[in-house]
Design a protein around this motif. Structure first.
Motif, PDB file in Angstrom:
ATOM      1  N   HIS A 142      29.530  10.404  45.677  1.00 28.04           N
ATOM      2  CA  HIS A 142      29.506  11.881  45.685  1.00 28.04           C
ATOM      3  C   HIS A 142      29.920  12.424  47.046  1.00 28.04           C
ATOM      4  O   HIS A 142      30.676  13.391  47.141  1.00 28.04           O
ATOM      5  N   GLN A 186      26.262  18.391  45.481  1.00 26.41           N
ATOM      6  CA  GLN A 186      25.878  18.802  44.124  1.00 26.41           C
ATOM      7  C   GLN A 186      25.090  20.115  44.136  1.00 26.41           C
ATOM      8  O   GLN A 186      24.928  20.740  43.090  1.00 26.41           O
ATOM      9  N   CYS A 229      25.010  11.620  35.414  1.00 25.59           N
ATOM     10  CA  CYS A 229      25.091  12.417  36.629  1.00 25.59           C
ATOM     11  C   CYS A 229      24.642  13.835  36.309  1.00 25.59           C
ATOM     12  O   CYS A 229      25.047  14.396  35.299  1.00 25.59           O
ATOM     13  N   LEU A 230      23.807  14.412  37.181  1.00 22.20           N
ATOM     14  CA  LEU A 230      23.322  15.774  36.939  1.00 22.20           C
ATOM     15  C   LEU A 230      24.468  16.788  36.920  1.00 22.20           C
ATOM     16  O   LEU A 230      24.347  17.838  36.304  1.00 22.20           O
ATOM     17  N   HIS A 233      26.427   5.408  43.586  1.00 18.61           N
ATOM     18  CA  HIS A 233      26.750   6.663  42.891  1.00 18.61           C
ATOM     19  C   HIS A 233      26.671   7.858  43.857  1.00 18.61           C
ATOM     20  O   HIS A 233      27.580   8.692  43.895  1.00 18.61           O
ATOM     21  N   GLU A 234      25.588   7.906  44.647  1.00 13.12           N
ATOM     22  CA  GLU A 234      25.409   9.066  45.540  1.00 13.12           C
ATOM     23  C   GLU A 234      26.361   9.010  46.735  1.00 13.12           C
ATOM     24  O   GLU A 234      26.858  10.047  47.175  1.00 13.12           O
TER      25      GLU A 234
HETATM   26 NI    NI Z   1      25.786  12.152  40.239  1.00 11.53          NI
END
Ligand code: NI
Length: 184
Positions: free
Chosen positions: A139, A51, A93-94, A135-136
């Motif tokens: 990613h 990210q 999510c960012l 979630h991470e």
């Molecule tokens: Ni996220």
């Protein structure tokens, strides 16, 4: 520490399967520290290295995100060793600002990883921690939470994202403090 630029939905690095971290170099630790600062600046609860544009299996989770206690969990090369049950809770999510959707996740998860110093550890999570870990880790495999929605819901979300971009709502979603004071 420095705040890094957060990659948004559509950026190719978010789709990369990240490579394992083989050496705990000072660069890796700087990356982790920058990720924490970047996550806090954007008021996030977790962040994966891709990210911020680095396709390495590194992630941070803010255990205090849902309470007053501030404790950061650093995970390098995380692996799910056990999971059970099912939950459907809202995630954001960012990298996908202003989109929140219910996502199906296990109710309980057990993960093994290396910490910030390269020491192995295991952690078990339910509720927020379970969601954040799932979630991470997704990613790191190039998977975004919107990929886990039904095809119908995913189409709706894609249209919402297009509208947000069109309306300029995704331009500079996490302005730097310097910029803010200049604006004032
Ligand atoms: Ni996220």
């Amino acid at each position: 520490m420095a705040i890094r630029k957060i990659e948004l939905y559509g950026s190719p690095v978010l789709r990369e399967k990240s490579a394992p971290v083989t050496d705990i170099t000072p660069e890796v630790q700087v990356l982790l520290d920058d990720m924490v600062e970047t996550m806090r600046h954007a008021s996030g609860a977790g962040l994966a290295a891709n990210q911020v544009g680095i396709a390495a299996r590194a992630m941070v989770v803010d255990l205090g995100a849902r309470g007053e206690k501030e404790e950061i969990l650093y995970l390098l090369n995380p692996e799910i060793v056990e999971q059970a049950g099912e939950m459907h809770e809202e995630e954001g999510c960012l990298s996908i600002p202003k989109i929140y959707e219910r996502v199906k996740r296990p109710a309980r998860i057990r993960v093994k990883a290396l910490d910030r110093d390269g020491k192995p550890f295991e952690i078990e999570g339910t509720e927020f921690l379970c969601r954040a870990l799932c979630h991470e880790i997704d990613h790191l495999d190039g998977i975004l939470f919107v990929d886990r929605l039904s095809p119908l819901r995913r189409d709706i979300v894609k249209r919402k994202i297009k509208k947000l971009i069109r309306d300029g709502e995704w331009e500079d979603p996490y302005p730097q403090p310097e910029r803010r004071s200049l604006d004032a």
